[in-house]
Design a protein around this motif. Structure first.
Motif, mmCIF file in Angstrom:
data_model
loop_
_atom_site.group_PDB
_atom_site.id
_atom_site.type_symbol
_atom_site.label_atom_id
_atom_site.label_comp_id
_atom_site.label_asym_id
_atom_site.label_seq_id
_atom_site.Cartn_x
_atom_site.Cartn_y
_atom_site.Cartn_z
ATOM 1 N N LYS A 1 -7.588 -0.821 18.750
ATOM 2 C CA LYS A 1 -6.049 -1.173 18.699
ATOM 3 C C LYS A 1 -5.010 -0.326 18.788
ATOM 4 N N ASP A 2 -5.275 0.791 18.625
ATOM 5 C CA ASP A 2 -4.435 2.200 19.092
ATOM 6 C C ASP A 2 -4.179 2.157 20.284
ATOM 7 N N LEU A 3 -5.498 2.133 21.011
ATOM 8 C CA LEU A 3 -5.306 2.041 22.440
ATOM 9 C C LEU A 3 -4.613 1.156 23.195
ATOM 10 N N HIS A 4 -4.541 -0.097 22.591
ATOM 11 C CA HIS A 4 -3.716 -1.176 23.196
ATOM 12 C C HIS A 4 -2.129 -0.896 22.948
ATOM 13 N N HIS B 1 2.438 0.368 27.040
ATOM 14 C CA HIS B 1 3.396 1.356 27.865
ATOM 15 C C HIS B 1 3.063 1.470 29.219
ATOM 16 N N MET B 2 1.583 1.796 29.596
ATOM 17 C CA MET B 2 1.537 1.964 31.107
ATOM 18 C C MET B 2 1.579 0.905 31.780
ATOM 19 N N ARG B 3 1.273 -0.138 31.325
ATOM 20 C CA ARG B 3 1.390 -1.618 32.353
ATOM 21 C C ARG B 3 2.951 -1.673 32.477
ATOM 22 N N ALA C 1 -0.761 0.338 41.341
ATOM 23 C CA ALA C 1 -2.139 0.006 40.580
ATOM 24 C C ALA C 1 -2.166 -1.356 39.910
ATOM 25 N N SER C 2 -3.337 -1.858 39.757
ATOM 26 C CA SER C 2 -3.387 -3.029 39.189
ATOM 27 C C SER C 2 -4.192 -2.710 37.797
ATOM 28 N N TYR C 3 -4.070 -3.547 37.003
ATOM 29 C CA TYR C 3 -4.741 -3.448 35.807
ATOM 30 C C TYR C 3 -6.239 -4.097 35.500
ATOM 31 N N ASN C 4 -7.298 -3.762 35.254
ATOM 32 C CA ASN C 4 -8.452 -4.519 35.115
ATOM 33 C C ASN C 4 -8.664 -4.695 33.625
ATOM 34 N N LYS C 5 -8.334 -5.681 33.149
ATOM 35 C CA LYS C 5 -8.443 -5.794 31.542
ATOM 36 C C LYS C 5 -9.806 -5.981 31.130
ATOM 37 N N GLN C 6 -10.716 -6.457 31.899
ATOM 38 C CA GLN C 6 -12.154 -6.458 31.235
ATOM 39 C C GLN C 6 -12.822 -5.063 31.381
#
Length: 477
Positions: free
Chosen positions: A63-66, A72-74, A82-87
């Motif tokens: 939860k803190d990480l998200h 913020h990083m997204r 860069a692309s973000y891999n949610k999994q």
């Protein structure tokens, strides 16, 4: 390759850290998010500079990480980079670099990272982690092949960065590892090698305050000022001396610690005292104090050793004081633990002077080595601590009346952490590491005029043998 730009103003000490090769870096201090953004920028910078590199940013919970990292990083990292891999919770860069997001809430979570290889490990809010978690993740730092060659080309090594505020379950290990060696921060250092760690890595502590983050609004600062006083010290000032239940809560690194060049020894032109607390298996402690004209006590040296006999302790004190004794032509008064007047034999012999060190006592051994008699301190604990309270207190001119050189590491480490005695809140818990505090207490009591005898000091080494009596005198330089 596109350049990523972060809109922040780095603190001068942060710039120092960027320009210096360090293996462990800790941004510690006030709330506000500037430290976290700096750490994220370091991860992105490494990803762009070293193709194929892997970093990880850790928080205590997902939860803190998200909330504090992923969101913020997204927004901060352009899709072109860069692309973000949610999994997998990874930012995958076009050059093959990866920034992984992870969490550690319990020891079992460490199994998720066993055998991983990272070139940068970032712990967000490091005081929320245990020391075991920190050392385990640092063990995953490594590089080989092309990665290692590129890092060497840039002049950097696999390293870790911590960002945090004072307080939390990890407060003590973070403070001991990063803050205590250089409480004012900004100095890259390396601890002494040990059998367990024969090749210790370099470290640096970068302190931060709310004022160092120009993006914070006045409302944010106002809200922090509504917190309890100890929380204000932690979050507004980045004060690492906040420990609940401590005896000397008025201690402040910013107020009481000075660098030697601010008031050099040559400028200490007052009465000098060396105060000693005896110990063999427990540490013996000695502090060198000078009283200035306005009642300011400056502690400019310390000794803190175990398994030294009384003679060896005295020889160490004599050796450490030799240069200033020769320059000034005087020797400091030595005030010592009253227990050092005890002797092992039970002869019951009485001396003409009840304050003279009896033969066979540690105090007599000191006298034999130093060439003059030490003074027996008054062991009134509560009165002595009251003297320290008064010296720590900020006076009308805005300054306290006790300053300590930043080189006195054990003094700085132990005195702020001393807990109150649960039965007598005016006293210190005697089971704590109070040896240096006791020595300081003896010295302050002597300066206040509390001792078992008049101030008997050593004759000037320049005038010994020239008909000068070894009687009562007051040494100044």
């Amino acid at each position: 390759m596109p350049e990523i730009v972060y809109e922040y103003t780095p603190h001068p000490m942060q710039e120092l850290a960027h320009a210096t090769i360090v293996d462990e870096l800790m941004y510690g201090g006030a709330k506000g998010g500037g430290k976290s953004r700096m750490a994220r920028a370091e991860a992105v910078k490494l990803a762009l500079q070293v193709p194929g590199s892997r970093s990880i940013i850790l928080r205590q919970s997902f939860k803190d990480l998200h909330r504090a990292v992923e969101t913020h990083m997204r927004k901060e990292i352009p899709l072109e980079l860069a692309s973000y891999n949610k999994q997998d919770h990874e930012f995958v860069f076009t050059n093959g670099s990866i920034i992984e997001l992870g969490y550690l809430s319990k020891a079992a979570d460490l199994d998720n990272y066993q055998g991983a290889e990272y070139q940068l490990v970032i712990l967000e809010e490091a005081t929320q982690f245990t020391e075991e978690m920190y050392t385990f993740m640092r063990a995953q730092l490594r590089a080989s092949g092309a990665l290692q060659e590129r890092l060497e080309e840039l002049g950097i090594r696999p390293r870790s960065i911590c960002t945090t505020n004072p307080g939390g379950i990890g407060h003590h290990w973070v403070k001991k590892r990063f803050v205590d060696p250089y409480p004012r921060g900004g100095k890259v250092f390396r601890v002494r090698p040990t059998e367990e760690d024969p090749n210790p890595r370099t470290r640096v502590f970068i302190p931060a305050k709310v004022d160092d983050n120009p993006s914070l609004g006045t409302d944010y600062v106002h809200n922090l000022r509504q917190l309890p006083p100890e929380k204000q010290r932690a979050y507004l000032d980045g004060d690492w001396d906040i420990i609940e239940g401590v005896r000397f809560s008025q201690w402040r690194t910013s107020r009481h610690i000075i660098d030697p060049e601010q008031i050099p020894i040559t400028g200490l032109t007052g009465r000098r005292v060396i105060a000693v607390d005896y110990g063999y298996s427990n540490p013996f402690a000695a502090v060198w104090l000078c009283e200035l004209a306005d009642g300011m006590i400056v502690q400019y040296r310390e000794a803190y050793e175990t398994e030294l006999t009384a003679r060896q302790q005295a020889e160490l004190i004599k050796e450490l004081s030799a240069e200033e004794d020769a320059i000034t032509g005087t020797r400091a008064t030595v005030v010592m633990d009253p227990s050092m007047w005890r002797r092992p034999d039970a002869t019951g012999r009485k001396l003409n002077d009840p304050n003279a060190p009896p033969p066979g006592s540690p105090a007599h051994d000191y006298q034999s080595v130093l060439g003059y008699a030490p003074i027996r301190a008054v062991n009134n604990r509560v009165h002595g601590w009251a003297q320290l309270d008064e010296k720590l207190k900020v006076q009308g001119d805005g300054y306290p009346r006790y300053l300590v050189y930043s080189t006195c590491k054990d003094t700085i480490r132990t005195i702020p952490a001393l807990p109150r005695d649960k039965k007598n809140p005016e006293d210190v818990d005697t089971s704590a590491e109070d040896h240096i505090a006791d020595a300081l207490r003896y010295g302050l009591m002597h300066f206040a005029g509390n001792s078992h005898s008049d101030a008997v000091s050593a004759p000037s080494p320049r005038r010994r043998g020239q008909g000068v009596s070894d009687g009562i005198r007051e040494d100044r330089f």
